[in-house]
Design a protein around this motif. Structure first.
Motif, PDB file in Angstrom:
ATOM      1  N   GLY A 150       0.805  -1.207   0.000  1.00  0.00           N
ATOM      2  CA  GLY A 150       0.000   0.000   0.000  1.00  0.00           C
ATOM      3  C   GLY A 150       0.844   1.265   0.000  1.00  0.00           C
ATOM      4  N   PRO A 151       0.201   2.425   0.102  1.00  0.00           N
ATOM      5  CA  PRO A 151       0.929   3.703   0.108  1.00  0.00           C
ATOM      6  C   PRO A 151       1.976   3.761   1.211  1.00  0.00           C
ATOM      7  N   VAL A 152       3.100   4.369   0.881  1.00  0.00           N
ATOM      8  CA  VAL A 152       4.224   4.500   1.815  1.00  0.00           C
ATOM      9  C   VAL A 152       4.181   5.890   2.446  1.00  0.00           C
ATOM     10  N   THR A 153       4.240   5.929   3.776  1.00  0.00           N
ATOM     11  CA  THR A 153       4.233   7.201   4.488  1.00  0.00           C
ATOM     12  C   THR A 153       5.416   7.251   5.452  1.00  0.00           C
ATOM     13  N   VAL A 154       5.665   8.445   5.981  1.00  0.00           N
ATOM     14  CA  VAL A 154       6.710   8.658   6.981  1.00  0.00           C
ATOM     15  C   VAL A 154       6.037   9.065   8.277  1.00  0.00           C
ATOM     16  N   PRO A 155       6.348   8.418   9.401  1.00  0.00           N
ATOM     17  CA  PRO A 155       5.707   8.793  10.663  1.00  0.00           C
ATOM     18  C   PRO A 155       6.065  10.216  11.072  1.00  0.00           C
ATOM     19  N   ARG A 156       5.077  10.943  11.563  1.00  0.00           N
ATOM     20  CA  ARG A 156       5.283  12.345  11.933  1.00  0.00           C
ATOM     21  C   ARG A 156       6.277  12.488  13.072  1.00  0.00           C
ATOM     22  N   ALA A 205      17.523   7.544  11.217  1.00  0.00           N
ATOM     23  CA  ALA A 205      17.317   6.644  10.088  1.00  0.00           C
ATOM     24  C   ALA A 205      16.017   7.029   9.413  1.00  0.00           C
ATOM     25  N   GLU A 206      15.839   6.530   8.209  1.00  0.00           N
ATOM     26  CA  GLU A 206      14.604   6.781   7.474  1.00  0.00           C
ATOM     27  C   GLU A 206      13.601   5.683   7.829  1.00  0.00           C
ATOM     28  N   ILE A 207      12.410   6.057   8.258  1.00  0.00           N
ATOM     29  CA  ILE A 207      11.370   5.110   8.611  1.00  0.00           C
ATOM     30  C   ILE A 207      10.239   5.222   7.596  1.00  0.00           C
ATOM     31  N   LEU A 208       9.855   4.096   7.014  1.00  0.00           N
ATOM     32  CA  LEU A 208       8.761   4.045   6.055  1.00  0.00           C
ATOM     33  C   LEU A 208       7.668   3.145   6.610  1.00  0.00           C
ATOM     34  N   LEU A 209       6.425   3.598   6.533  1.00  0.00           N
ATOM     35  CA  LEU A 209       5.282   2.824   7.003  1.00  0.00           C
ATOM     36  C   LEU A 209       4.393   2.460   5.820  1.00  0.00           C
ATOM     37  N   ALA A 213       6.788  -1.673   9.146  1.00  0.00           N
ATOM     38  CA  ALA A 213       7.666  -0.534   9.370  1.00  0.00           C
ATOM     39  C   ALA A 213       9.015  -0.908   8.771  1.00  0.00           C
ATOM     40  N   VAL A 214       9.496  -0.096   7.850  1.00  0.00           N
ATOM     41  CA  VAL A 214      10.767  -0.354   7.178  1.00  0.00           C
ATOM     42  C   VAL A 214      11.770   0.700   7.637  1.00  0.00           C
ATOM     43  N   ARG A 215      12.836   0.247   8.258  1.00  0.00           N
ATOM     44  CA  ARG A 215      13.894   1.160   8.723  1.00  0.00           C
ATOM     45  C   ARG A 215      15.042   1.080   7.732  1.00  0.00           C
ATOM     46  N   VAL A 216      15.321   2.207   7.076  1.00  0.00           N
ATOM     47  CA  VAL A 216      16.355   2.269   6.047  1.00  0.00           C
ATOM     48  C   VAL A 216      17.588   2.954   6.629  1.00  0.00           C
ATOM     49  N   PRO A 273      18.202  -2.541  -3.642  1.00  0.00           N
ATOM     50  CA  PRO A 273      16.744  -2.404  -3.765  1.00  0.00           C
ATOM     51  C   PRO A 273      16.201  -1.030  -3.368  1.00  0.00           C
ATOM     52  N   LEU A 274      16.666  -0.478  -2.230  1.00  0.00           N
ATOM     53  CA  LEU A 274      16.119   0.791  -1.752  1.00  0.00           C
ATOM     54  C   LEU A 274      17.166   1.897  -1.632  1.00  0.00           C
ATOM     55  N   GLY A 275      18.369   1.636  -2.107  1.00  0.00           N
ATOM     56  CA  GLY A 275      19.395   2.663  -2.045  1.00  0.00           C
ATOM     57  C   GLY A 275      20.256   2.614  -0.797  1.00  0.00           C
ATOM     58  N   ALA A 276      19.904   1.758   0.152  1.00  0.00           N
ATOM     59  CA  ALA A 276      20.657   1.596   1.397  1.00  0.00           C
ATOM     60  C   ALA A 276      20.167   0.313   2.056  1.00  0.00           C
ATOM     61  N   PRO A 277      20.956  -0.295   2.939  1.00  0.00           N
ATOM     62  CA  PRO A 277      20.459  -1.455   3.681  1.00  0.00           C
ATOM     63  C   PRO A 277      19.186  -1.106   4.444  1.00  0.00           C
ATOM     64  N   PHE A 278      18.350  -2.123   4.668  1.00  0.00           N
ATOM     65  CA  PHE A 278      17.100  -1.869   5.390  1.00  0.00           C
ATOM     66  C   PHE A 278      16.658  -3.117   6.134  1.00  0.00           C
ATOM     67  N   VAL A 279      15.770  -2.901   7.102  1.00  0.00           N
ATOM     68  CA  VAL A 279      15.167  -3.987   7.859  1.00  0.00           C
ATOM     69  C   VAL A 279      13.660  -3.804   7.816  1.00  0.00           C
TER      70      VAL A 279
END
Length: 357
Positions: free
Chosen positions: A32-38, A44-48, A65-68, A110-116
């Protein structure tokens, strides 16, 4: 304050879906749509996002939650990405609550940096901005609930401190070493701060001996790094500063961060939160021994936080979030609280060349 968005959302969805298909026993993956928590931090970059797939013939919908790993917005010169991910994976088999890890990717392609990729834990997190002492669910809670949140956060942290570090993939971290900061003051942008210099001199002069039995440490131990389900910690977040050492180091950081978000910014502390003395007595009971060298670790926490905030402000200016020379209050308030902590430790600030309080 979240790290600035650095990617195309649709391309991220596509690549994350492909990674999930390649990594998990998953088919028909839809992200689904990717957002950033406020309320995300700047380390680190967090994607939800929510993802749906079929696994073993059954459909699953999983909040993710994807931590880049940070690239151009690093606070610390040493990332230690593998260590922090490995620590979180290992803690899943313990009584320490952490977000379940679905997988991690060391390849930056895949995302430009390692991620979990983690399962997003449902609950509420006390905010740093605006401070949880001023508004939000914790400020709106009854004093009884505020007190319960504090005690249960400490109890969850103590479970980590009672683990045997030999059973975990944690080693001594540069982020816990005094000389690491001393050698990188220019990187952080704190080399011209007289309060930092005075703190460094005091810490070098009062450094305690190494602990006989080091414990695993969280590093960034604070209420704002905990997801609460009701009054109970559901997940301890952000293992970037994980380390081994004295539990007092984590407790000192926990206390200092709470003090910064109240007295440090001129906010009244929540009425239900226990005092420092109550907290120290409680944590000694949790550890089953008296606390050691806590004042040293509290000065160290104030020093390290002041240095880190200098770097955060520098990054905010570099990315255009703040104009150059904006005098953003984060570092200024951290410096003022460091001066106050040094005075409490008996440092003569005038003779050290530090401006008065």
């Amino acid at each position: 304050m979240p790290i600035p968005v650095q990617r195309d959302p649709e391309l991220t969805r596509t690549r994350l879906a492909q990674w999930l298909r390649d990594t998990l026993p998953a088919h028909d993956v839809v992200v689904g749509p990717v957002t950033v928590p406020r309320t995300a931090g700047f380390s680190a970059e967090i994607l939800l996002c929510d993802a749906r797939w079929r696994e073993h013939g059954r459909e699953r919908t999983v909040p993710l939650a994807v931590r880049v790993a940070p690239t151009g917005h690093r606070i610390f010169p040493d990332l230690r990405w593998r260590e922090q991910v490995a620590m979180q994976v290992a803690l899943a088999d313990t009584a320490v609550p952490v977000a379940p890890v679905l997988g991690h990717e060391p390849d930056p392609q895949p995302l430009g940096a390692p991620f979990v990729v983690m399962v997003r834990v449902a609950g509420e997190v006390p905010a740093d901005l605006p401070s949880y002492h001023r508004q939000g669910w914790l400020a709106d809670a009854t004093p009884t609930r505020q007190r319960a949140v504090w005690w249960r956060a400490l109890a969850a942290m103590s479970r980590l401190h009672r683990l045997d570090p030999a059973t975990l993939p944690v080693t001594a971290a540069p982020t816990g070493d005094l000389e690491f900061y001393a050698g990188h003051l220019d990187h952080f942008g704190a080399d011209g701060n007289p309060a930092v210099a005075a703190a460094l001199a005091w810490l070098r002069a009062h450094r305690p001996p190494a602990p006989a039995a080091p414990a695993p440490l969280w590093g960034d131990a604070r209420l704002g790094n905990i997801v609460f389900a009701g009054d109970r910690p559901a997940a301890l977040l952000d293992w970037e500063m994980t380390d081994v050492g004295r539990p007092e180091s984590d407790l000192a950081w926990f206390l200092h961060m709470d003090r910064f978000l109240s007295a440090g910014i001129g906010a009244a502390r929540l009425p239900g939160l226990p005092t420092r003395a109550e907290t120290v007595a409680y944590y000694a009971r949790l550890l089953g021994r008296p606390l050691e060298h806590l004042e040293y670790h509290e000065v160290d926490a104030a020093f390290r936080f002041c240095v880190v905030t200098a770097r955060v402000v520098r990054l905010l200016e570099r990315t255009g979030v703040l104009p150059p020379g904006s005098d953003f209050p984060l570092h200024r308030n951290a410096t003022a609280l460091l001066r106050r902590r040094l005075a409490e430790a008996g440092v003569d600030l005038s003779s050290a060349g530090v401006p008065g309080l």
